[in-house]
Scaffold this motif. Structure first.
Motif, PDB file in Angstrom:
ATOM      1  N   PRO A  41       0.777  -1.091   0.016  1.00  0.00           N
ATOM      2  CA  PRO A  41       0.247   0.298   0.191  1.00  0.00           C
ATOM      3  C   PRO A  41       0.548   0.986   0.276  1.00  0.00           C
ATOM      4  CG  PRO A  41       0.129  -0.968   2.489  1.00  0.00           C
ATOM      5  CD  PRO A  41       0.275  -1.795   1.125  1.00  0.00           C
ATOM      6  N   TYR A  42       1.974   0.949   0.337  1.00  0.00           N
ATOM      7  CA  TYR A  42       3.460   2.408   0.614  1.00  0.00           C
ATOM      8  C   TYR A  42       4.053   2.337  -0.758  1.00  0.00           C
ATOM      9  CZ  TYR A  42       1.154   2.931   5.014  1.00  0.00           C
ATOM     10  OH  TYR A  42       0.047   2.318   6.489  1.00  0.00           O
ATOM     11  N   ALA A  43       3.263   2.776  -2.066  1.00  0.00           N
ATOM     12  CA  ALA A  43       4.683   3.018  -3.095  1.00  0.00           C
ATOM     13  C   ALA A  43       4.320   4.425  -4.094  1.00  0.00           C
ATOM     14  CB  ALA A  43       4.186   1.957  -4.418  1.00  0.00           C
ATOM     15  N   TRP A  44       5.156   4.886  -4.093  1.00  0.00           N
ATOM     16  CA  TRP A  44       5.142   6.032  -4.672  1.00  0.00           C
ATOM     17  C   TRP A  44       5.858   6.009  -6.083  1.00  0.00           C
ATOM     18  CZ3 TRP A  44       6.300   5.778  -0.261  1.00  0.00           C
ATOM     19  CH2 TRP A  44       7.867   5.678   0.989  1.00  0.00           C
ATOM     20  N   PRO A  45       5.224   6.959  -7.106  1.00  0.00           N
ATOM     21  CA  PRO A  45       6.680   7.097  -8.686  1.00  0.00           C
ATOM     22  C   PRO A  45       7.191   7.817  -8.076  1.00  0.00           C
ATOM     23  CG  PRO A  45       4.243   8.910  -8.363  1.00  0.00           C
ATOM     24  CD  PRO A  45       4.537   7.959  -7.158  1.00  0.00           C
ATOM     25  N   LEU A  46       8.402   7.077  -8.761  1.00  0.00           N
ATOM     26  CA  LEU A  46       9.655   8.508  -8.766  1.00  0.00           C
ATOM     27  C   LEU A  46      10.402   8.489 -10.601  1.00  0.00           C
ATOM     28  CD1 LEU A  46      12.380   5.511  -7.619  1.00  0.00           C
ATOM     29  CD2 LEU A  46      11.608   7.905  -6.252  1.00  0.00           C
ATOM     30  N   PRO A  47      11.230   9.731 -10.581  1.00  0.00           N
ATOM     31  CA  PRO A  47      11.481  10.481 -11.507  1.00  0.00           C
ATOM     32  C   PRO A  47      12.035   9.930 -12.841  1.00  0.00           C
ATOM     33  CG  PRO A  47      12.679  11.673  -9.803  1.00  0.00           C
ATOM     34  CD  PRO A  47      11.464  10.579  -9.475  1.00  0.00           C
ATOM     35  N   GLY A  48      11.796   9.877 -13.801  1.00  0.00           N
ATOM     36  CA  GLY A  48      12.779   9.517 -14.784  1.00  0.00           C
ATOM     37  C   GLY A  48      11.786   7.532 -15.561  1.00  0.00           C
TER      38      GLY A  48
END
Length: 331
Positions: A324-331
């Protein structure tokens, strides 16, 4: 640049440098950095650090002070040699008051090299040549200079690193170029290690790494260890240790912007582990949202976080890539 080039004889340097190196190795030994791979103890004991830092800069009020092994004052030379073997990072290139290159803290280098899990016969790419010291350690460990490739963006850095390596008896390939693009002509690599902070994971590295290979790089004030599945997929956890390096320059991604911290308690703002989460979730999680998660999950340390790269997407996560704890990174 060897002892003669500095105006010293080998005899002048042999005893004090050998003693200082032995002290440094004992200090790293006590830290436990290479407990899992004692081969690195012998490697560090065999590669003299002072050959790679004929001069360096120490921070003083208002800027930097240069220490030089060729100083005519014997007290200054002694200070230079003693400092070369302290377990601290050494600034080796300063431009307009800004640090652009350094020789990393030896105990952190040992931690990273152990975590890289180098084996005999591995081909290794180093991103960020710096002084050349890390490339020399890798070349000595592998017993074959041709297995090591190192790249740096600045011609003056790569030129001086080649001289330093030559004085230490090593000749790995040192390339001038954009580290984010790797060195495709020397691929595939079994291991890639970066000594500069990433803002995004360069896809070129995945493409140049063998399946099952390992990438170790500073990211967000930590060290991410990625296992490469194929050209488009890699995943791994952070090490527990903090790590702060100069940024990767070139095509490595945008520079991060300051994060507004209104609404976040002051104690959390100063907490080193929370600041790591802020850096890792920058631009994706609201700081208050990040703080709420951090508190709810028991103030997690670095080793509970990881990164996944899959195709055109990359994301960071806590505990589970699909959790449930995930988030996008750049690139």
């Amino acid at each position: 640049m060897g002892a003669h080039a500095l105006g010293w004889s080998d005899r002048d340097l042999a005893e004090p440098a050998g003693s200082a190196l032995a002290d440094l190795v004992r200090e790293i030994d006590m830290s436990g950095a290479w407990a899992d791979e004692p081969v690195w103890r012998e490697t560090f004991a065999a590669v003299p650090r002072h050959l790679f830092v004929p001069y360096y800069y120490v921070g003083v009020r208002g800027g930097y002070e240069r220490r030089w092994g060729g100083s005519p004052d014997p007290r200054d030379r002694e200070c230079w040699l003693r400092g070369a073997y302290e377990d601290v990072p050494l600034a080796t290139r300063v431009r307009d008051g800004q640090l652009i290159s350094s020789s990393s803290q030896p105990s952190l280098m040992a931690t990273m090299l152990v975590a890289l899990r180098v084996e005999d016969g591995h081909r290794v790419l180093e991103i960020g040549t710096g002084s050349g010291y890390n490339a020399a350690l890798l070349a000595h460990r592998l017993g074959d200079d041709d297995l090591v490739t190192s790249i740096d963006l600045e011609p003056e850095i790569t030129e001086s690193a080649r001289r330093h390596l030559d004085s230490a008896g090593h000749r790995p390939l040192v390339v001038t170029g954009d580290g984010a693009r790797g060195v495709p002509a020397r691929a595939p690599f079994d291991r890639i290690i970066a000594t500069c902070t990433l803002s995004a994971v360069p896809r070129a590295w995945l493409a140049q790494c063998r399946p099952g290979g390992r990438i170790l790089a500073p990211f967000a004030g930590g060290l991410i260890a990625l296992t490469v599945r194929d050209t488009w997929h890699a995943e791994g956890h952070f090490l527990a240790t903090p790590a702060y390096f100069v940024p990767l320059r070139g095509a490595g991604g945008p520079e991060p912007r300051p994060v507004p911290l209104s609404g976040v308690p002051h104690l959390a703002r100063d907490d080193e582990l929370f600041r790591f989460l802020l850096a890792l979730s920058r631009g994706s999680l609201d700081p208050q949202e990040a703080y709420a998660m951090w508190r709810r999950e028991g103030l997690p340390g670095r080793a509970r976080y990881g990164i996944t790269v899959s195709g055109d997407r990359a994301w960071a996560w806590l505990d589970d890539p699909a959790g449930p704890y995930a988030w996008p990174l750049p690139g």
